[in-house]
Design a protein around this motif. Sequence first.
Motif, PDB file in Angstrom:
ATOM      1  N   UNK A   1       9.568  -2.964 -24.655  1.00  0.00           N
ATOM      2  CA  UNK A   1       8.259  -2.574 -24.662  1.00  0.00           C
ATOM      3  C   UNK A   1       7.619  -2.282 -23.268  1.00  0.00           C
ATOM      4  N   UNK A   2       8.177  -3.270 -22.450  1.00  0.00           N
ATOM      5  CA  UNK A   2       7.531  -2.962 -21.253  1.00  0.00           C
ATOM      6  C   UNK A   2       8.151  -1.706 -20.316  1.00  0.00           C
ATOM      7  N   UNK A   3       9.403  -1.241 -20.771  1.00  0.00           N
ATOM      8  CA  UNK A   3       9.958  -0.074 -20.591  1.00  0.00           C
ATOM      9  C   UNK A   3       9.374   1.181 -20.969  1.00  0.00           C
ATOM     10  N   UNK A   4       8.575   1.103 -21.885  1.00  0.00           N
ATOM     11  CA  UNK A   4       7.481   2.043 -22.401  1.00  0.00           C
ATOM     12  C   UNK A   4       6.485   2.030 -21.839  1.00  0.00           C
ATOM     13  N   UNK A   5       5.870   1.141 -21.024  1.00  0.00           N
ATOM     14  CA  UNK A   5       4.751   1.131 -20.288  1.00  0.00           C
ATOM     15  C   UNK A   5       4.706   1.929 -19.058  1.00  0.00           C
ATOM     16  N   UNK A   6       3.799   2.361 -18.679  1.00  0.00           N
ATOM     17  CA  UNK A   6       3.800   3.262 -17.138  1.00  0.00           C
ATOM     18  C   UNK A   6       4.409   2.204 -16.293  1.00  0.00           C
ATOM     19  N   UNK A   7       5.276   2.817 -15.482  1.00  0.00           N
ATOM     20  CA  UNK A   7       5.920   1.987 -14.223  1.00  0.00           C
ATOM     21  C   UNK A   7       5.143   1.558 -13.062  1.00  0.00           C
ATOM     22  N   UNK A   8       5.228   0.543 -12.971  1.00  0.00           N
ATOM     23  CA  UNK A   8       4.504   0.059 -11.845  1.00  0.00           C
ATOM     24  C   UNK A   8       5.520  -0.745 -10.795  1.00  0.00           C
ATOM     25  N   UNK A   9       5.161  -0.485  -9.534  1.00  0.00           N
ATOM     26  CA  UNK A   9       6.058  -1.014  -8.372  1.00  0.00           C
ATOM     27  C   UNK A   9       5.795  -2.559  -8.420  1.00  0.00           C
ATOM     28  N   UNK A  10       6.892  -3.469  -8.120  1.00  0.00           N
ATOM     29  CA  UNK A  10       6.886  -4.819  -8.069  1.00  0.00           C
ATOM     30  C   UNK A  10       6.148  -5.023  -6.480  1.00  0.00           C
ATOM     31  N   UNK A  11       5.458  -5.980  -6.463  1.00  0.00           N
ATOM     32  CA  UNK A  11       4.994  -6.398  -4.874  1.00  0.00           C
ATOM     33  C   UNK A  11       6.161  -6.756  -4.082  1.00  0.00           C
ATOM     34  N   UNK A  12       6.167  -6.577  -2.733  1.00  0.00           N
ATOM     35  CA  UNK A  12       7.349  -6.600  -2.019  1.00  0.00           C
ATOM     36  C   UNK A  12       7.395  -8.402  -1.788  1.00  0.00           C
TER      37      UNK A  12
ATOM     38  N   UNK B   1       0.786  -1.091  -0.071  1.00  0.00           N
ATOM     39  CA  UNK B   1      -0.124  -0.051  -0.042  1.00  0.00           C
ATOM     40  C   UNK B   1       1.097   1.385  -0.012  1.00  0.00           C
ATOM     41  N   UNK B   2       1.862   1.245   0.722  1.00  0.00           N
ATOM     42  CA  UNK B   2       2.830   2.541   0.826  1.00  0.00           C
ATOM     43  C   UNK B   2       3.455   2.548  -0.342  1.00  0.00           C
TER      44      UNK B   2
ATOM     45  N   UNK C   1       9.461   1.387   3.007  1.00  0.00           N
ATOM     46  CA  UNK C   1      10.040   0.522   3.967  1.00  0.00           C
ATOM     47  C   UNK C   1       9.747   1.413   5.401  1.00  0.00           C
ATOM     48  N   UNK C   2      10.322   2.439   5.581  1.00  0.00           N
ATOM     49  CA  UNK C   2      10.495   3.296   6.659  1.00  0.00           C
ATOM     50  C   UNK C   2       9.003   3.459   7.214  1.00  0.00           C
ATOM     51  N   UNK C   3       8.029   3.950   6.165  1.00  0.00           N
ATOM     52  CA  UNK C   3       6.752   4.207   6.787  1.00  0.00           C
ATOM     53  C   UNK C   3       6.142   2.992   7.410  1.00  0.00           C
ATOM     54  N   UNK C   4       6.328   2.001   6.488  1.00  0.00           N
ATOM     55  CA  UNK C   4       5.654   0.493   7.176  1.00  0.00           C
ATOM     56  C   UNK C   4       6.318   0.373   8.352  1.00  0.00           C
ATOM     57  N   UNK C   5       7.485   0.489   8.488  1.00  0.00           N
ATOM     58  CA  UNK C   5       8.088   0.128   9.929  1.00  0.00           C
ATOM     59  C   UNK C   5       7.526   0.950  11.188  1.00  0.00           C
ATOM     60  N   UNK C   6       7.399   2.368  10.722  1.00  0.00           N
ATOM     61  CA  UNK C   6       6.982   3.284  11.698  1.00  0.00           C
ATOM     62  C   UNK C   6       5.611   3.015  12.145  1.00  0.00           C
TER      63      UNK C   6
END
Length: 298
Positions: A287-298, A131-132, A140-145
């Motif tokens: 092709x993937x680099x041209x797509x909007x960036x998504x964060x990988x799930x932890x 979520x963060x 990571x810092x926000x999750x830990x807090x």
Amino acid sequence: MITRFHHVPQDAVRAWFAEAFPHQPVLRAEIAADLRRCPVLLTDPPNKSYFGHVVELAIGLALCDQSPYPRLLHCLGPGLATRLLTMAGYQPELAGAARYDAGRRNDPPLHPAHLFTAASRLANVRILLNEFDRHYSDAVARTRYVLERYPHLLHGRPQETYQTRHAFRTVWSSYSSGLQSALRSYGPATAQLPLLDGHRQADFLLGTTVLEVKSGRLDEGHYLDELIRQILTYALLALHDGHHVTHLAVYATRYQRLLRYPIDKLANQLAGTPIDLTATGAELAALIRDQPRRRSEA
């Protein structure tokens, strides 16, 4: 594991897959026929996404020789992280807070209840971290807090955890009856393999086999279509990143089935002609680099 499919524009990638690998429907039909012959585990966890996280994390904790999931562990204090690792069968190598997540697996067999506790706690950490991750660079810092202020979030909802534990026992009994040995035979395990600078992330690299764990249903065509694109993507990007990959595999926990394919043979079959895996991986990566960036799930 079954994860949420990210709602970013994927039409270009899907169109590329349809053109590059026009015989995907053949593989989809083969997998569907195979799974229909499998005995299905009757598990009905209340939160299937959470259950998928727990199963994947438990497999990683059981397979890896060195403690996996450092990013999740860094969301916890060293004392709690060490306790969870100890539950999962790891012995810390070095004392001190700076290296609390550096440990190696002990020889004694794992107790499933202890493993579930460790995996379920880390699953709750992962859900909060994800979520963060969507909004902040210092996730990571926000999750830990947050976990320091609200430690009950580690335990989840009591009723949901209880029902998930029951489903986990069923899956783990199946996994321990032979599938774990098969996965170990593939080679040393790396969990959460980042690909293409984090644009994608595979569940595992076992020796030279890229493995995806699926804990949910695969009884509809669109599930299998997504699965085929997913495993091909991970294998091609792993090759592009310089990993020595010879096979791709799926562990469908609900169906008690492990599917494994040589990457070169499968890619040629789906393409309908021999292809250059290096060039194909580079084309997909661009092709993937041209797509909007998504964060990988932890």
